[in-house]
Structures are given as C-alpha cells and as structure tokens.
Design an enzyme around this catalytic site. Sequence first.
Site, short mmCIF file in Angstrom:
data_model
loop_
_atom_site.label_atom_id
_atom_site.label_comp_id
_atom_site.label_asym_id
_atom_site.label_seq_id
_atom_site.Cartn_x
_atom_site.Cartn_y
_atom_site.Cartn_z
N SER A 187 0.84 -1.20 0.00
CA SER A 187 0.00 0.00 0.00
C SER A 187 0.88 1.25 0.00
CB SER A 187 -0.95 -0.05 1.20
OG SER A 187 -2.03 0.83 1.04
N MET A 188 0.85 2.06 1.05
CA MET A 188 1.72 3.23 1.10
C MET A 188 3.18 2.84 0.87
SD MET A 188 2.43 5.89 4.29
CE MET A 188 3.45 4.73 5.22
#
Length: 236
Positions: A78-79
């Site tokens: 994700s991030m």
Amino acid sequence: MKKVNLFCFPYAGSSAMIYSKWKKYIHEQINLVPVELAGRGGRIEDEPYTSIRNAANDAYQQIQSQLNQGPFAFFGHSMGSLVAYELAHKVLEKKGLQPEHIFFSGRRAPQYPNQGMPKHLLPEIVFKKELSLMGGTPPEVLENKELSDLFLPLIRNDYKIVETYEYKKKVTELKCDISVFHGKTDEISYSELMGWEEHSTGRCELIEFEGGHFFINEQMKELLRVVNSKIDLILK
C-alpha cells in the site's frame, strides 16, 4: 553464502514490526531488513512526513550504507509501495544501482490518481469507521481513546501523504523484474494493477491472493512462498 537484502516498507499507520513474523518463513539466503519510518516504533518521536518523496528520501538515508553489500530487493505494501517506487529511483539517481526485484503490494500503479473522497479529511468518527471497515488497524486502537489520540494522527498523516501524492514521470528507467500482489476483493482494477509494468523494462507479473486489502496479513505464508521463489531466481 551469498545473500539478498530485502528492504520492506510498511503500510499506512503501521511500523516495521509488521514484518517481524516473516523471519520464520523467509529463506536463509534472504536478509530481511524492515525499514522503520518516522513517527512509529523506535522513531515515534520523529516528525511525520510531508510527502511520499520526503519518506523515500528518509528511507534512502537509512539504507544507503547497505546498498553496496550485494544484490537487494524492495517490498512495499500500500503506502509502502509508493515509498519503494520513489526510493528505487532515488537509489538509481544517487548510486547508479537498482533493486534486482520489486514487490508492489496492495497498490495501484502511481500514475493512477486516488479516487473518491480523501479519507484524511474525514471527521474522526467517520475516519475510524473507514479504518475499521478496511481492517489492518487493531480494534483497540480505534476503541481506546488514549490509543486513538496517540496513533490516529499518524494514520491520518500517512493517508494524507498517499492521497496528495502527485505522480511525475521519471527520467531514469528501471530494468528490474516486478511482482504485483493483489487481494482478490480489494477494489483496484486490473488496468491499475498492470500499470506497474510501465515502470520497468523487466518482467511484470500480477499475482492474486484470497482476501481484501490486508491479504498481506491473512495470506502471509502463501505470499512468502512467492517472495522466496522470486528471490531464489536472483541467486541462480
């Protein structure tokens, strides 16, 4: 024995500790290097980032001395995928090196903007509800006021730097192979996932797992079987 350093970057609101369980299942030829970002874990007192590139620059300072030790790979969820992407180009720019393999997990390719209402702007009650629906955030953090007061600002800031990320086409070009990991019920389209293939001249493979956005926790053993097999190829 020749080893590959596998640098791992956490998802929003999490710390390097999420990768601690991996040590039990990672092949012995892989040196697992969880990278702690500012504002969490042992760096909880450090100032939060103002952008993904700010996070990547900080990560570069942490790992640069290890980059000349031999082959290395990046994993980001994700991030963490955006951090790994920006960091790969930072390393190429500064050292003329690049990962042998990058694992982009649970994230659309960077050229696709975030969709819908930015979550970092939501009122606290609604923000907590969104985090609960997504999973990945321990219930006690959302239900306990002291823990919420401590961790919610970090989580909100992580969402902010992801949701305000602005893609800029790179001058340099990656040549490494890419693996794109995706939870089958996560709301990311096929074209958004395969958009990662535009970012390297190497092979890009999409691998799907049962589960949603946080399949990384639910399907850990299966995921690591793939990671091990991909990195084994580097050593052959």
